[in-house]
Design a protein around this motif. Structure first.
Motif, mmCIF file in Angstrom:
data_model
loop_
_atom_site.group_PDB
_atom_site.id
_atom_site.type_symbol
_atom_site.label_atom_id
_atom_site.label_comp_id
_atom_site.label_asym_id
_atom_site.label_seq_id
_atom_site.Cartn_x
_atom_site.Cartn_y
_atom_site.Cartn_z
ATOM 1 N N LEU A 19 -2.595 -0.947 -7.362
ATOM 2 C CA LEU A 19 -1.330 -1.659 -7.259
ATOM 3 C C LEU A 19 -0.318 -1.201 -8.182
ATOM 4 C CD1 LEU A 19 -2.108 -5.051 -5.544
ATOM 5 C CD2 LEU A 19 -1.153 -3.197 -4.300
ATOM 6 N N HIS A 20 -0.564 -0.079 -8.870
ATOM 7 C CA HIS A 20 0.088 0.125 -10.122
ATOM 8 C C HIS A 20 1.764 0.435 -9.756
ATOM 9 C CE1 HIS A 20 0.892 1.967 -14.046
ATOM 10 N NE2 HIS A 20 1.924 2.595 -13.154
ATOM 11 N N GLY A 21 2.432 -0.466 -10.517
ATOM 12 C CA GLY A 21 3.935 -0.428 -10.248
ATOM 13 C C GLY A 21 4.540 -1.329 -9.166
ATOM 14 N N GLN A 26 6.766 9.997 -6.026
ATOM 15 C CA GLN A 26 7.948 10.072 -4.906
ATOM 16 C C GLN A 26 8.905 9.079 -5.124
ATOM 17 O OE1 GLN A 26 6.652 10.971 -0.646
ATOM 18 N NE2 GLN A 26 4.544 10.743 -1.529
ATOM 19 N N VAL A 27 8.493 8.014 -5.730
ATOM 20 C CA VAL A 27 9.604 6.970 -6.385
ATOM 21 C C VAL A 27 8.942 6.361 -7.551
ATOM 22 C CG1 VAL A 27 8.183 5.203 -5.016
ATOM 23 C CG2 VAL A 27 10.925 4.948 -5.522
ATOM 24 N N VAL A 32 2.791 6.573 -15.409
ATOM 25 C CA VAL A 32 2.675 7.549 -14.210
ATOM 26 C C VAL A 32 3.066 8.826 -14.893
ATOM 27 C CG1 VAL A 32 3.653 8.171 -12.146
ATOM 28 C CG2 VAL A 32 3.050 5.689 -12.394
ATOM 29 N N LEU A 33 4.072 9.213 -15.458
ATOM 30 C CA LEU A 33 4.597 9.998 -15.991
ATOM 31 C C LEU A 33 3.418 10.870 -16.968
ATOM 32 C CD1 LEU A 33 8.375 9.476 -16.369
ATOM 33 C CD2 LEU A 33 7.313 10.789 -14.617
ATOM 34 N N SER A 34 2.896 10.008 -17.754
ATOM 35 C CA SER A 34 1.768 10.753 -18.767
ATOM 36 C C SER A 34 0.485 10.972 -18.007
ATOM 37 C CB SER A 34 2.002 9.457 -19.909
ATOM 38 O OG SER A 34 1.244 8.359 -19.516
ATOM 39 N N GLY A 35 0.395 10.614 -17.139
ATOM 40 C CA GLY A 35 -0.976 10.895 -16.289
ATOM 41 C C GLY A 35 -1.976 9.865 -16.598
ATOM 42 N N SER A 66 0.850 -1.053 0.070
ATOM 43 C CA SER A 66 0.115 0.048 0.006
ATOM 44 C C SER A 66 0.703 1.248 -0.171
ATOM 45 C CB SER A 66 -0.836 0.068 1.242
ATOM 46 O OG SER A 66 -1.894 -1.150 1.198
ATOM 47 N N ALA A 67 1.810 1.148 0.843
ATOM 48 C CA ALA A 67 2.872 2.300 0.975
ATOM 49 C C ALA A 67 3.652 2.418 -0.371
ATOM 50 C CB ALA A 67 3.655 2.195 1.937
ATOM 51 N N LEU A 68 3.860 1.533 -1.191
ATOM 52 C CA LEU A 68 4.567 1.521 -2.554
ATOM 53 C C LEU A 68 3.651 2.113 -3.316
ATOM 54 C CD1 LEU A 68 6.702 -1.753 -2.495
ATOM 55 C CD2 LEU A 68 7.600 0.584 -1.985
ATOM 56 N N ALA A 69 2.528 1.707 -3.428
ATOM 57 C CA ALA A 69 1.522 2.118 -4.243
ATOM 58 C C ALA A 69 1.486 3.874 -4.283
ATOM 59 C CB ALA A 69 0.097 1.452 -4.390
ATOM 60 N N LYS A 70 1.317 4.010 -3.095
ATOM 61 C CA LYS A 70 1.187 5.460 -2.827
ATOM 62 C C LYS A 70 2.530 6.374 -3.390
ATOM 63 C CE LYS A 70 -0.160 8.942 0.661
ATOM 64 N NZ LYS A 70 -0.351 9.199 2.208
ATOM 65 N N LEU A 71 3.422 5.967 -3.239
ATOM 66 C CA LEU A 71 4.883 6.454 -3.441
ATOM 67 C C LEU A 71 4.891 6.560 -4.776
ATOM 68 C CD1 LEU A 71 7.355 4.847 -0.783
ATOM 69 C CD2 LEU A 71 6.460 7.277 -0.744
#
Length: 473
Positions: A76-78, A25-26, A67-70, A15-20
């Protein structure tokens, strides 16, 4: 590489990785590289990972571009995830812990794997297991034995032991296991992570082998936090039109669940009904019960007469042997004995259950279901041991538990009732043995009441005396 292998990212939950990742942020590439480097550094010692997905880094680059293209991102993306090697993964070897299936590459993903990918997760690797997913220790002729990261001389359990070890040591944040009698809950307890065996039929078994006896098999998530179990369950649950047992509603629609306006009623049980329990494990269960009482829940010790009348492990053994034997017989037909490991040989050597014993066991299983149905008329959950002892040394066949000598199958005494009845259960760490090993507790709910036990587990997680401990490797 060493700095990346020790990156704090490897102990973030999914969950934290998905938010980051979602908040930029990462990057998914950074997360993937950290986990791949962790595998390179530690897997030679642990032997939890059996196949690394060649396309994982490229998939992370694709996820980063999204992510970069919006683009719209899944929950759980990425985020990397791992899968027990009995669960099919398209174009990635699924070898079932046996030389008989060496090099086998499925064409399609299991339903559970496909749903994780649809949520944006990236398949990182496959994890070790016993031959044919059938034993309490993850060891086989094809990929060898997995070690417990808390003590390399001990087992991380079975049959999802590779998965539990990988998550415990930071090689994976989230994974998929399967459970016939103990296999996501026992390994979780032995390595200090969390797991969910849902109500039977909640998560389809499509693409998982062996298919029989499917009335006892479950697929379930394994992770490092209760919120990750909650998230994974919301993604994995629901019918797929292929597994006839998977006919229940989705994870939360029309689900039996707790109400914040009503005091939850919880019983706790150590003995009788599960076989002997080590005093350290018993004390941990009682401590978890007391913690829930201190949090304002109604909590009291209970007895369930159905468990005392019909020992669930005996019922299970009489019901599943013939079906499993046939599956093993078909898999090993015409193969050299050198390709078959000890548990398949043991299963094939067992006598068939007589028809009278089989019918008697079926009736006992009904009595167990009825007994739990009666229990859940009065209570919302049940707190029990997961295992009667902490993680044991490799290769043991018998144990002395609280003064009683038992064979290794007794380690399933508190978990197998949930497979016979189909009830959901969560395994989570709540204690530590004198030898520094994790001790887990099991939180059992009524059928379809995953939301209730996830809530109770989250309460325990907040007050857990073990905190955020990791193996010192």
């Amino acid at each position: 590489m060493e700095a990346q292998a020790n990156s704090p990212l490897v102990y973030e939950d999914a969950s934290a990785l998905a938010k980051l990742i979602r908040t930029r942020q990462v990057s998914p590439v950074e997360v993937m590289n950290a986990h791949l480097d962790r595998i390179e550094a530690l897997n030679p010692t642990i032997n939890a990972i059996v196949t690394i997905v060649d396309s994982a880094r490229q998939a992370a680059k694709v996820a980063e571009a999204a992510v970069l293209s919006g683009q719209e991102l899944g929950p759980l993306h990425g985020v990397p995830f791992t899968v027990k090697d009995s669960i099919d993964t398209a174009n990635v070897m699924t070898q079932r812990g046996s030389p008989i299936f060496k090099g086998r590459i499925p064409q399609n993903d299991a339903t559970s794997v496909a749903r994780m990918k649809k949520a944006g997760a990236i398949l990182l690797a496959k994890t070790n297991l016993p031959e044919f997913s059938y034993w309490i220790e993850s060891d086989n002729l094809l990929s060898g034995r997995t070690n417990n990261p808390w003590d390399l001389t001990r087992t991380p359990g079975g049959s999802s032991g590779g998965e539990s070890a990988a998550i415990a040591v930071g090689m994976s944040p989230l994974g998929l296991g399967t459970d016939l009698a103990i296999s996501v809950r026992g390994p979780a307890a032995q390595t200090g992570i969390v797991s969910l065996k849902p109500t039977h039929g909640r998560i389809p078994m499509t693409g998982v082998w062996p298919r029989v006896p499917r009335r006892f098999w479950h697929t379930g998530p394994m992770a490092r936090s209760i919120r990750d179990l909650d998230l994974a369950f919301s993604i994995l649950g629901g019918p797929d039109g292929l597994d006839a047992f998977a006919t229940s509603v989705g994870p939360f629609e029309a689900s039996v669940g707790y109400s914040p306006d009503r005091q939850l009623r919880v019983g706790w049980l150590i003995e009788p009904g599960f076989g002997p329990i080590d005093p350290e494990v018993a004390a941990t269960v009682e401590a978890a019960a007391q913690a829930l009482k201190d949090l304002g829940l109604f909590v009291e010790p209970v007895r369930i007469q159905a468990l005392e009348r019909d020992f669930a492990l005996d019922v299970f053994n009489r019901l599943h042997v013939m079906e499993m034997k046939e599956a093993f017989r078909q898999a090993t037909a015409g193969r050299s004995q050198d390709e078959i490991y000890k548990m398949a040989k043991t299963m094939l050597s067992l006598p068939d259950t007589s028809m009278n014993d089989f019918i008697d066991a079926e009736q006992a299983a009904e009595r167990l279901r009825d007994g739990f149905a009666e229990y859940f008329q009065q209570y919302d959950a049940l707190i029990t041991p997961v295992l009667p002892i902490p993680a044991h040394k490799h290769g043991l066949d018998t144990f002395i538990i609280n003064g009683q000598t038992v064979d290794a199958t007794y380690l399933q005494g508190a978990t197998v009732p949930l497979n016979v009845t189909g009830l959901p259960g969560i395994s989570m760490r709540y204690g530590t043995s004198q030898e520094g090993l994790p001790i887990g507790v099991q939180i059992v709910g009524s059928w379809l009441a995953e939301s209730t036990i996830l809530h109770i587990a989250s309460l325990l997680e907040r007050v857990s005396p073990v905190g955020d401990l990791h193996p010192a490797l």
